[in-house]
Design an enzyme around this catalytic site. Structure first.
Site, PDB file in Angstrom:
ATOM      1  N   SER A 145     -10.560  26.909  95.602  1.00  0.00           N
ATOM      2  CA  SER A 145      -9.108  26.792  95.623  1.00  0.00           C
ATOM      3  C   SER A 145      -8.721  25.585  96.450  1.00  0.00           C
ATOM      4  O   SER A 145      -9.531  25.043  97.210  1.00  0.00           O
ATOM      5  CB  SER A 145      -8.463  28.059  96.213  1.00  0.00           C
ATOM      6  OG  SER A 145      -8.824  28.215  97.563  1.00  0.00           O
ATOM      7  N   GLY A 147      -8.403  22.575  95.858  1.00  0.00           N
ATOM      8  CA  GLY A 147      -9.136  21.341  95.655  1.00  0.00           C
ATOM      9  C   GLY A 147     -10.474  21.243  96.361  1.00  0.00           C
ATOM     10  O   GLY A 147     -11.126  20.194  96.312  1.00  0.00           O
ATOM     11  N   GLU A 253      -1.094  25.628  84.471  1.00  0.00           N
ATOM     12  CA  GLU A 253      -1.050  24.184  84.679  1.00  0.00           C
ATOM     13  C   GLU A 253      -1.423  23.435  83.399  1.00  0.00           C
ATOM     14  O   GLU A 253      -2.337  23.842  82.670  1.00  0.00           O
ATOM     15  CB  GLU A 253      -2.009  23.774  85.788  1.00  0.00           C
ATOM     16  CG  GLU A 253      -1.627  24.288  87.171  1.00  0.00           C
ATOM     17  CD  GLU A 253      -2.608  23.792  88.223  1.00  0.00           C
ATOM     18  OE1 GLU A 253      -2.679  22.571  88.433  1.00  0.00           O
ATOM     19  OE2 GLU A 253      -3.307  24.631  88.818  1.00  0.00           O
ATOM     20  N   GLU A 266      -5.424  24.746  83.919  1.00  0.00           N
ATOM     21  CA  GLU A 266      -5.889  25.908  84.677  1.00  0.00           C
ATOM     22  C   GLU A 266      -4.810  26.966  84.718  1.00  0.00           C
ATOM     23  O   GLU A 266      -3.657  26.730  84.318  1.00  0.00           O
ATOM     24  CB  GLU A 266      -6.287  25.505  86.107  1.00  0.00           C
ATOM     25  CG  GLU A 266      -7.496  24.618  86.172  1.00  0.00           C
ATOM     26  CD  GLU A 266      -8.028  24.441  87.591  1.00  0.00           C
ATOM     27  OE1 GLU A 266      -9.204  24.078  87.721  1.00  0.00           O
ATOM     28  OE2 GLU A 266      -7.284  24.661  88.567  1.00  0.00           O
ATOM     29  N   ASP A 273       1.167  27.398  94.204  1.00  0.00           N
ATOM     30  CA  ASP A 273       1.610  26.577  95.327  1.00  0.00           C
ATOM     31  C   ASP A 273       2.704  25.596  94.908  1.00  0.00           C
ATOM     32  O   ASP A 273       3.668  25.376  95.655  1.00  0.00           O
ATOM     33  CB  ASP A 273       0.438  25.860  96.003  1.00  0.00           C
ATOM     34  CG  ASP A 273      -0.501  25.162  95.043  1.00  0.00           C
ATOM     35  OD1 ASP A 273      -0.155  25.036  93.847  1.00  0.00           O
ATOM     36  OD2 ASP A 273      -1.578  24.723  95.490  1.00  0.00           O
ATOM     37  N   THR A 274       2.597  25.019  93.710  1.00  0.00           N
ATOM     38  CA  THR A 274       3.643  24.108  93.265  1.00  0.00           C
ATOM     39  C   THR A 274       4.982  24.813  93.101  1.00  0.00           C
ATOM     40  O   THR A 274       6.039  24.187  93.179  1.00  0.00           O
ATOM     41  CB  THR A 274       3.262  23.424  91.941  1.00  0.00           C
ATOM     42  OG1 THR A 274       3.140  24.412  90.916  1.00  0.00           O
ATOM     43  CG2 THR A 274       1.956  22.667  92.066  1.00  0.00           C
ATOM     44  N   ARG A 352      -2.810  22.260 104.717  1.00  0.00           N
ATOM     45  CA  ARG A 352      -1.377  22.514 104.546  1.00  0.00           C
ATOM     46  C   ARG A 352      -0.890  23.470 105.626  1.00  0.00           C
ATOM     47  O   ARG A 352      -1.350  24.606 105.719  1.00  0.00           O
ATOM     48  CB  ARG A 352      -1.099  23.143 103.177  1.00  0.00           C
ATOM     49  CG  ARG A 352      -1.099  22.207 102.022  1.00  0.00           C
ATOM     50  CD  ARG A 352      -0.313  22.782 100.838  1.00  0.00           C
ATOM     51  NE  ARG A 352      -0.744  24.099 100.452  1.00  0.00           N
ATOM     52  CZ  ARG A 352      -1.507  24.364  99.385  1.00  0.00           C
ATOM     53  NH1 ARG A 352      -1.934  23.392  98.636  1.00  0.00           N
ATOM     54  NH2 ARG A 352      -1.822  25.598  99.093  1.00  0.00           N
TER      55      ARG A 352
END
Length: 389
Positions: A145, A147, A253, A266, A273-274, A352
């Protein structure tokens, strides 16, 4: 019971508590963000199936909501058979926690357009796949997750490091990588898709986003897309979520190519998150409120866009086991700006730690709004939202 207690889980717990629900937040470390707002907490590795079963027996939840990938997901079928609702379903979580399962479902079973791909467990298999796909290509762990372990490979010299990074970035006990063709896309977008118990599948207005190293950096609504391309995306999202079954919100996505083609990328069976941009008053209901309503079987009369809005991440510039010093005054001095600090107890470079949300009228200049969100995010910890990990 929430399995995984990060920032997305925290916002979901807030929505659940506003509706009077009782929440147990679980994670592998103490004081995770969602634990800070939940009724109870449990600390254990969710890859330990016996520990997971013991916690479920202890609390006897009505609903289990997975929020992360590192879960002994096969145990969820047992819980479902015991009458516990798994969100969106045990089948969905098992498929989507592993890139092999979801990619094969989308490409081979449903016939959706995806990037060409191969799997590899050894470097020899990996090298053969790269020779077939060509350069540049994208390498990811099958289970990860944010990245972790993802990289772009431009030539043979980068293959060995990319394979090592993907293996080391794997979550759980799945040690396998997926290698994909590089899609020369115009942009990426997320289509938040809501499957309901007592109503039709609904779609949020699409969300544009930028990722660096496979991890989200900014997102915005509205995202400009041709009506026919949006219909293609909605069709694909509907196909894959119906196949996976269950109720809740899904982050689906896509790539949009320069020729206007929509390509499935995906899928996450939970808030995305977006989609944190919806906390900034872009839609009438945030993605977390939509997730809760879908889970509970409550009505969702409509989803509509109310404001233009942007999100930009706040990244840590340092390693720290102490709370960071967040400088909020400059960002909060600007109108129509919201800050969400996640409350993570530890910081790592590039992690983050929060998000800046800026919103305006639907006809406002979106590029200016995006620049504002990124500029204000950079004031809080003194970091560039586009910095690489």
């Amino acid at each position: 019971m929430l399995l995984g207690s990060g920032e997305l889980g925290k916002e979901f717990v807030i929505a659940a508590k506003r509706a009077g629900l009782y929440v147990i937040a679980c994670d592998r470390y103490d004081n995770a963000p969602a634990m800070q707002v939940a009724d109870e907490r449990e600390i254990f590795s969710m890859l330990d199936g016996d520990a997971l079963e013991a916690v479920v027996r202890k609390h006897r939840p009505d609903i289990i909501v997975p929020e992360i990938e590192a879960i002994r997901t096969e145990r969820l079928f047992d819980f479902e058979q015991q009458g516990i609702q798994v969100v969106p379903s045990a089948k969905a979580v098992n498929y989507t926690m592993n890139r092999r399962a979801i990619r094969d479902l989308a490409s081979r079973e449903l016939g959706l357009r995806t990037a060409r791909y191969f799997y590899a467990k050894t470097f020899e298999e990996f090298k053969t796949a790269a020779d077939s796909i060509g350069f540049p290509c994208v390498v990811k762990p099958l289970m990860s997750s944010s990245g972790h372990g993802q990289s772009y490979v431009h030539n043979d010299d980068e293959l060995e490091q990319a394979f090592r990074d993907a293996m080391e970035g794997s979550r759980g006990d799945v040690k396998e990588v997926i290698i994909e063709e590089f899609i020369d896309f115009e942009s990426e977008f997320t289509l938040l898709t809501v499957t309901q118990q007592h109503g039709p599948t609904l779609f949020c207005p699409p969300i544009g986003h930028v990722q660096k190293g496979g991890d989200y950096r900014e997102s915005w609504q509205p995202y400009q897309i041709a009506p026919e391309a949006l219909r293609q995306a909605e069709h694909m999202a509907d196909e894959v979520t119906r196949a996976l079954t269950g109720y809740g919100i899904w982050g689906v996505e896509f790539f949009l190519t320069k020729q206007g083609e929509v390509i499935f990328s995906e899928l996450s069976p939970r808030p995305h998150d977006t989609g944190m941009v919806t906390l900034g008053h872009t839609t009438n209901l945030s993605e977390f409120e939509l997730h809760l309503r879908a889970i509970m079987g409550w009505p969702i009369p409509a989803i509509h866009l109310e404001h233009a809005g942007c999100s930009a991440v706040i990244l840590s510039p340092i390693e720290s086991h102490e709370p960071l010093d967040y400088q909020l005054a400059e960002a909060l001095s600007e109108d129509r700006t919201r800050i969400r600090i996640f409350g993570k107890p530890e910081a790592h470079v590039g992690r983050r730690m929060g998000v800046t949300l800026c919103y305006g009228e639907l006809n406002d200049n979106l590029d200016a709004l995006r620049d504002k969100a990124k500029r204000l995010a950079a004031t809080i910890l003194g970091t560039d939202p586009y910095m690489k990990k």
